[in-house]
Each structure stands twice: as C-alpha cells, then as structure tokens.
Design a protein around this motif. Structure first.
Motif, PDB file in Angstrom:
ATOM      1  N   ILE A   1       0.815  -1.235  -0.050  1.00  0.00           N
ATOM      2  CA  ILE A   1      -0.081  -0.039  -0.105  1.00  0.00           C
ATOM      3  C   ILE A   1       0.971   1.190   0.095  1.00  0.00           C
ATOM      4  N   ALA A   2       0.358   2.527  -0.579  1.00  0.00           N
ATOM      5  CA  ALA A   2       0.998   3.670  -0.460  1.00  0.00           C
ATOM      6  C   ALA A   2       0.587   4.368   0.774  1.00  0.00           C
ATOM      7  N   TYR A   3       0.986   4.903   1.655  1.00  0.00           N
ATOM      8  CA  TYR A   3       0.469   5.391   2.824  1.00  0.00           C
ATOM      9  C   TYR A   3       1.254   6.706   3.484  1.00  0.00           C
ATOM     10  N   SER A   4       0.762   7.616   3.602  1.00  0.00           N
ATOM     11  CA  SER A   4       1.522   8.976   4.174  1.00  0.00           C
ATOM     12  C   SER A   4       0.641   9.347   5.381  1.00  0.00           C
TER      13      SER A   4
ATOM     14  N   ILE B   1      10.675   3.972   1.326  1.00  0.00           N
ATOM     15  CA  ILE B   1      10.257   4.981   1.645  1.00  0.00           C
ATOM     16  C   ILE B   1      10.653   6.237   0.328  1.00  0.00           C
ATOM     17  N   VAL B   2       9.822   7.241  -0.163  1.00  0.00           N
ATOM     18  CA  VAL B   2       9.894   8.006  -1.031  1.00  0.00           C
ATOM     19  C   VAL B   2       9.858   9.486  -0.628  1.00  0.00           C
ATOM     20  N   ASP B   3      10.926  10.188  -1.121  1.00  0.00           N
ATOM     21  CA  ASP B   3      10.731  11.652  -0.935  1.00  0.00           C
ATOM     22  C   ASP B   3      11.124  12.211   0.555  1.00  0.00           C
ATOM     23  N   VAL B   4      11.627  11.343   1.304  1.00  0.00           N
ATOM     24  CA  VAL B   4      12.119  11.767   2.833  1.00  0.00           C
ATOM     25  C   VAL B   4      12.998  10.769   3.119  1.00  0.00           C
ATOM     26  N   SER B   5      14.049  11.322   3.666  1.00  0.00           N
ATOM     27  CA  SER B   5      15.286  10.330   4.367  1.00  0.00           C
ATOM     28  C   SER B   5      15.587  10.721   5.802  1.00  0.00           C
TER      29      SER B   5
ATOM     30  N   VAL C   1      13.273  -0.740   7.275  1.00  0.00           N
ATOM     31  CA  VAL C   1      13.315   0.126   6.039  1.00  0.00           C
ATOM     32  C   VAL C   1      14.120  -0.745   4.825  1.00  0.00           C
ATOM     33  N   ALA C   2      13.580  -0.929   4.004  1.00  0.00           N
ATOM     34  CA  ALA C   2      14.199  -1.647   2.714  1.00  0.00           C
ATOM     35  C   ALA C   2      14.724  -0.870   1.589  1.00  0.00           C
ATOM     36  N   GLU C   3      14.155   0.366   1.429  1.00  0.00           N
ATOM     37  CA  GLU C   3      14.541   1.129   0.188  1.00  0.00           C
ATOM     38  C   GLU C   3      14.232   2.706   0.522  1.00  0.00           C
ATOM     39  N   ILE C   4      15.171   3.366   0.324  1.00  0.00           N
ATOM     40  CA  ILE C   4      15.042   4.983   0.339  1.00  0.00           C
ATOM     41  C   ILE C   4      15.350   5.473  -0.872  1.00  0.00           C
ATOM     42  N   LEU C   5      14.214   6.282  -1.300  1.00  0.00           N
ATOM     43  CA  LEU C   5      14.579   7.226  -2.784  1.00  0.00           C
ATOM     44  C   LEU C   5      14.106   8.445  -2.543  1.00  0.00           C
TER      45      LEU C   5
END
Length: 85
Positions: free
Chosen positions: A4-7, A42-46, A60-64
């Motif tokens: 799912i995409a969730y924020s 995670i996308v757009d925040v690190s 966390v498996a991946e950060i972009l």
C-alpha cells in the motif's frame, strides 16, 4: 506480498486521483493489513526523525530521495537500497 502507499501527510496534487479511487492510497492503514510484517519503501524523505516511531528503521528496505544530508546513514544501513536523485 501486498503493498500500500501510505503517508500521514496531507495529500497534494502529486497523488494521482485514480490511485485514491482504486484504494491504492488509503487515508489510513487498512485493518486487514499486517503492519507487523511490513517492510518500508520510503519515497521523498530520508530524515529518520520525520518517521518518528511509526516506521521501525530496521524494516526500511529502500529509500528514494532527492533531499541531501542522510545519504551516508542510509548507505550504511541498507546499502544499495539507498538511492538519491
């Protein structure tokens, strides 16, 4: 595996409305989603402080992200899963 995409952030123009209508971008985590087994992409925040206790950093498996400042932290933690734009 289900994704799912969730924020918790308020949705803005960058979220495609068709994905919302299809239920791919829910307003809350669905009750039938097993959060205890979740891996995070995670996308757009690190900045890990932004996640708070909501995201276990060990899952966390991946950060972009295009923001700078945390590249070394994520490279050390997840290696090639850390991607900068």
């Amino acid at each position: 595996m289900r994704a799912i995409a969730y924020s918790k952030a308020e949705r803005n123009y960058s979220v495609v409305e068709s994905l919302v209508k299809e239920g791919q971008v829910p307003d809350s985590i669905p009750a039938d989603f097993d959060i205890s087994q979740a891996r995070y992409f995670i996308v757009d925040v690190s900045d890990p402080d932004y996640f708070g206790e909501d995201v276990p950093l060990d899952r966390v498996a991946e950060i972009l992200d295009h923001h700078t400042g945390f590249e070394a932290l994520w490279r050390d933690r997840i290696g090639s899963g850390a991607k900068s734009l």
